[in-house]
Design an enzyme around this catalytic site. Structure first.
Site, PDB file in Angstrom:
ATOM      1  N   ASP A 185       6.316 -17.454 -75.669  1.00 13.00           N
ATOM      2  CA  ASP A 185       4.940 -17.055 -76.009  1.00 13.00           C
ATOM      3  C   ASP A 185       4.974 -16.170 -77.263  1.00 13.00           C
ATOM      4  O   ASP A 185       5.790 -15.249 -77.356  1.00 13.00           O
ATOM      5  CB  ASP A 185       4.385 -16.261 -74.809  1.00 13.00           C
ATOM      6  CG  ASP A 185       2.904 -15.963 -74.930  1.00 13.00           C
ATOM      7  OD1 ASP A 185       2.189 -16.713 -75.617  1.00 13.00           O
ATOM      8  OD2 ASP A 185       2.457 -14.969 -74.298  1.00 13.00           O
ATOM      9  N   HIS A 186       4.095 -16.448 -78.207  1.00 11.64           N
ATOM     10  CA  HIS A 186       3.945 -15.609 -79.410  1.00 11.64           C
ATOM     11  C   HIS A 186       5.235 -15.372 -80.192  1.00 11.64           C
ATOM     12  O   HIS A 186       5.544 -14.217 -80.554  1.00 11.64           O
ATOM     13  CB  HIS A 186       3.328 -14.243 -79.056  1.00 11.64           C
ATOM     14  CG  HIS A 186       1.885 -14.323 -78.665  1.00 11.64           C
ATOM     15  ND1 HIS A 186       0.874 -14.540 -79.572  1.00 11.64           N
ATOM     16  CD2 HIS A 186       1.276 -14.232 -77.458  1.00 11.64           C
ATOM     17  CE1 HIS A 186      -0.286 -14.572 -78.931  1.00 11.64           C
ATOM     18  NE2 HIS A 186      -0.067 -14.402 -77.652  1.00 11.64           N
TER      19      HIS A 186
ATOM     20  N   HIS B 266      -6.949 -10.401 -76.233  1.00  8.97           N
ATOM     21  CA  HIS B 266      -5.884 -10.036 -75.292  1.00  8.97           C
ATOM     22  C   HIS B 266      -6.204  -8.728 -74.569  1.00  8.97           C
ATOM     23  O   HIS B 266      -6.732  -7.808 -75.182  1.00  8.97           O
ATOM     24  CB  HIS B 266      -4.563  -9.839 -76.034  1.00  8.97           C
ATOM     25  CG  HIS B 266      -3.957 -11.103 -76.549  1.00  8.97           C
ATOM     26  ND1 HIS B 266      -4.045 -11.471 -77.855  1.00  8.97           N
ATOM     27  CD2 HIS B 266      -3.236 -12.072 -75.928  1.00  8.97           C
ATOM     28  CE1 HIS B 266      -3.406 -12.624 -78.028  1.00  8.97           C
ATOM     29  NE2 HIS B 266      -2.903 -13.008 -76.875  1.00  8.97           N
TER      30      HIS B 266
ATOM     31  N   GLY C 116      -5.648 -14.581 -73.856  1.00 10.14           N
ATOM     32  CA  GLY C 116      -6.510 -13.448 -73.526  1.00 10.14           C
ATOM     33  C   GLY C 116      -7.439 -13.779 -72.373  1.00 10.14           C
ATOM     34  O   GLY C 116      -8.581 -13.324 -72.323  1.00 10.14           O
TER      35      GLY C 116
ATOM     36  N   SER D 161      -7.143 -13.188 -69.071  1.00  8.38           N
ATOM     37  CA  SER D 161      -7.035 -12.437 -67.808  1.00  8.38           C
ATOM     38  C   SER D 161      -8.385 -12.059 -67.217  1.00  8.38           C
ATOM     39  O   SER D 161      -8.567 -12.061 -66.009  1.00  8.38           O
ATOM     40  CB  SER D 161      -6.211 -11.162 -68.010  1.00  8.38           C
ATOM     41  OG  SER D 161      -4.848 -11.451 -67.842  1.00  8.38           O
TER      42      SER D 161
ATOM     43  N   ASN E 181      -3.861 -18.477 -70.846  1.00 12.12           N
ATOM     44  CA  ASN E 181      -2.725 -17.536 -70.813  1.00 12.12           C
ATOM     45  C   ASN E 181      -3.084 -16.269 -70.046  1.00 12.12           C
ATOM     46  O   ASN E 181      -4.106 -15.639 -70.335  1.00 12.12           O
ATOM     47  CB  ASN E 181      -2.335 -17.128 -72.237  1.00 12.12           C
ATOM     48  CG  ASN E 181      -1.459 -18.150 -72.914  1.00 12.12           C
ATOM     49  OD1 ASN E 181      -1.397 -19.290 -72.486  1.00 12.12           O
ATOM     50  ND2 ASN E 181      -0.777 -17.739 -73.962  1.00 12.12           N
TER      51      ASN E 181
ATOM     52  N   ASP F 137      -1.541 -12.588 -68.756  1.00 16.69           N
ATOM     53  CA  ASP F 137      -0.524 -11.536 -68.716  1.00 16.69           C
ATOM     54  C   ASP F 137      -1.087 -10.253 -68.103  1.00 16.69           C
ATOM     55  O   ASP F 137      -0.545  -9.719 -67.134  1.00 16.69           O
ATOM     56  CB  ASP F 137      -0.004 -11.265 -70.143  1.00 16.69           C
ATOM     57  CG  ASP F 137       1.144 -10.278 -70.149  1.00 16.69           C
ATOM     58  OD1 ASP F 137       1.670  -9.968 -69.063  1.00 16.69           O
ATOM     59  OD2 ASP F 137       1.531  -9.810 -71.240  1.00 16.69           O
ATOM     60  N   THR F 138      -2.187  -9.744 -68.670  1.00 19.96           N
ATOM     61  CA  THR F 138      -2.714  -8.444 -68.239  1.00 19.96           C
ATOM     62  C   THR F 138      -3.017  -8.414 -66.738  1.00 19.96           C
ATOM     63  O   THR F 138      -2.730  -7.405 -66.071  1.00 19.96           O
ATOM     64  CB  THR F 138      -3.981  -8.101 -69.054  1.00 19.96           C
ATOM     65  OG1 THR F 138      -3.622  -8.145 -70.432  1.00 19.96           O
ATOM     66  CG2 THR F 138      -4.507  -6.731 -68.725  1.00 19.96           C
TER      67      THR F 138
END
Ligand code: G3H
Ligand code: 13P
Ligand code: ZN
Length: 287
Positions: free
Chosen positions: A83-84, A182, A211, A213, A232, A234-235
């Site tokens: 990722d990224h 994000h 972004g 979440s 995606n 993550d948070t």
């Protein structure tokens, strides 16, 4: 079962649902994602950032994910993705480790430079059978700027540029910016759905929403309908893990602080979050 990310994304695009690309950082978050996928019989992508490679060791975390996917979810399609990736060097390093899907993120560069380096990454990767996600426009990060300063127009993906970008670079998936951001960040009041329609019309490849979440039911369904195939996350994972850990630590008086118990409970909290997202995206039962 380790499966090609391209296959997972294209199946979702054809099937009219989306998959989650979940960020892992350690043993607990990895197992939580794999078990959630197994229990809901859902394809998933497990992704690793450069910072996580520095933290956990690139080779170590890659093989942890691969092992858990093969051992704990042998019949469930699981893709492993960088990722990224922000430089050609990190792409080369990831491919050498065994990643078969990478993101090259040139979104902070001017269009011509993003296009040139993304094309170089695709040429390198495709020769090795590795698929590439690019990003055009740009998805801001919490803490990157003051909320009042956000000029959303400046961040958005331009649909005409997107068509040229996809055709010229040969990327396999495209991360789009339609007002998403994000972290739990105050996003644009409404995503630019019309822009997403235009991007979907001009680009035939799967589209990715970073972004995600804090995206809720209505918005998620709307953008899937308009062409998003992957979100995606993550948070939401970080928060589930950290909140659970804080509570457990605060309630552990005199217990000896068994780390396996504390971290095991945090892992269960992450699993519940991942299961919630899988159902939201409609990928449950699609394995
Ligand atoms: O966009 C991806 C992540 O939320 C950033 O994660 O702190 O591992 O770079 P990182
Ligand atoms: P969130 O910060 O909203 O979870 O987004 C994660 C992401 O885009 C990872 O690439
Ligand atoms: Zn992202």
């Amino acid at each position: 079962m380790i499966t090609s990310v391209k296959e997972i994304l294209e199946k979702a695009k054809k099937g009219g649902y989306a998959v989650g690309a979940f960020n892992t950082v350690n043993l607990e978050t990895t197992r939580a994602i794999v078990e959630a996928a197994q229990e809901l019989r859902s394809p998933v992508i497990i992704q690793i950032t450069e910072k996580t490679m520095e933290y956990a060791g690139g080779r170590g975390i890659f093989h942890l994910v691969k092992n858990d996917a093969e051992f704990y979810a042998p019949e469930i399609p699981i893709g492993i993705h960088l990722d990224h990736g922000k430089s050609f060097e990190i792409i080369q390093r990831s491919v050498a480790i065994g990643f078969t899907s990478v993101m090259y993120d040139g979104s902070r560069k001017v269009f011509a430079d993003n296009l040139e380096i993304t094309k170089k990454v695709v040429d390198f990767c495709h020769k090795k059978g590795v698929v590439v996600q690019g990003e055009l426009g740009n998805v801001p990060y919490l803490g990157e700027m003051e909320l009042k300063d956000v000029n959303w127009e400046k961040y958005m993906t331009n649909p005409q540029q997107a068509e040229t970008f996809v055709k010229t670079t040969g990327i396999d998936a495209l991360a789009v910016a339609i007002g998403n951001a994000h972290g739990f960040f105050k996003e644009r009041a409404t995503p630019d759905f019309d822009r997403l329609d235009m991007i979907s019309k001009s680009c035939a490849i799967p589209l990715i929403l970073h972004g995600a979440s804090d995206w809720e039911n209505g918005r998620v369904a709307e953008v899937i309908r308009r062409g998003i195939s992957c979100f995606n996350i993550d948070t939401a994972i970080r928060l589930a893990f950290a909140n659970n850990l804080i509570n457990s630590v605060n309630n552990q008086e005199g217990s000896g602080f068994d780390l396996r118990k504390l971290l095991g409970e945090a892992r269960e909290a992450v699993k519940e979050t991942v299961k919630f997202k899988i159902k939201l995206f409609g990928s449950d039962g699609k394995a």
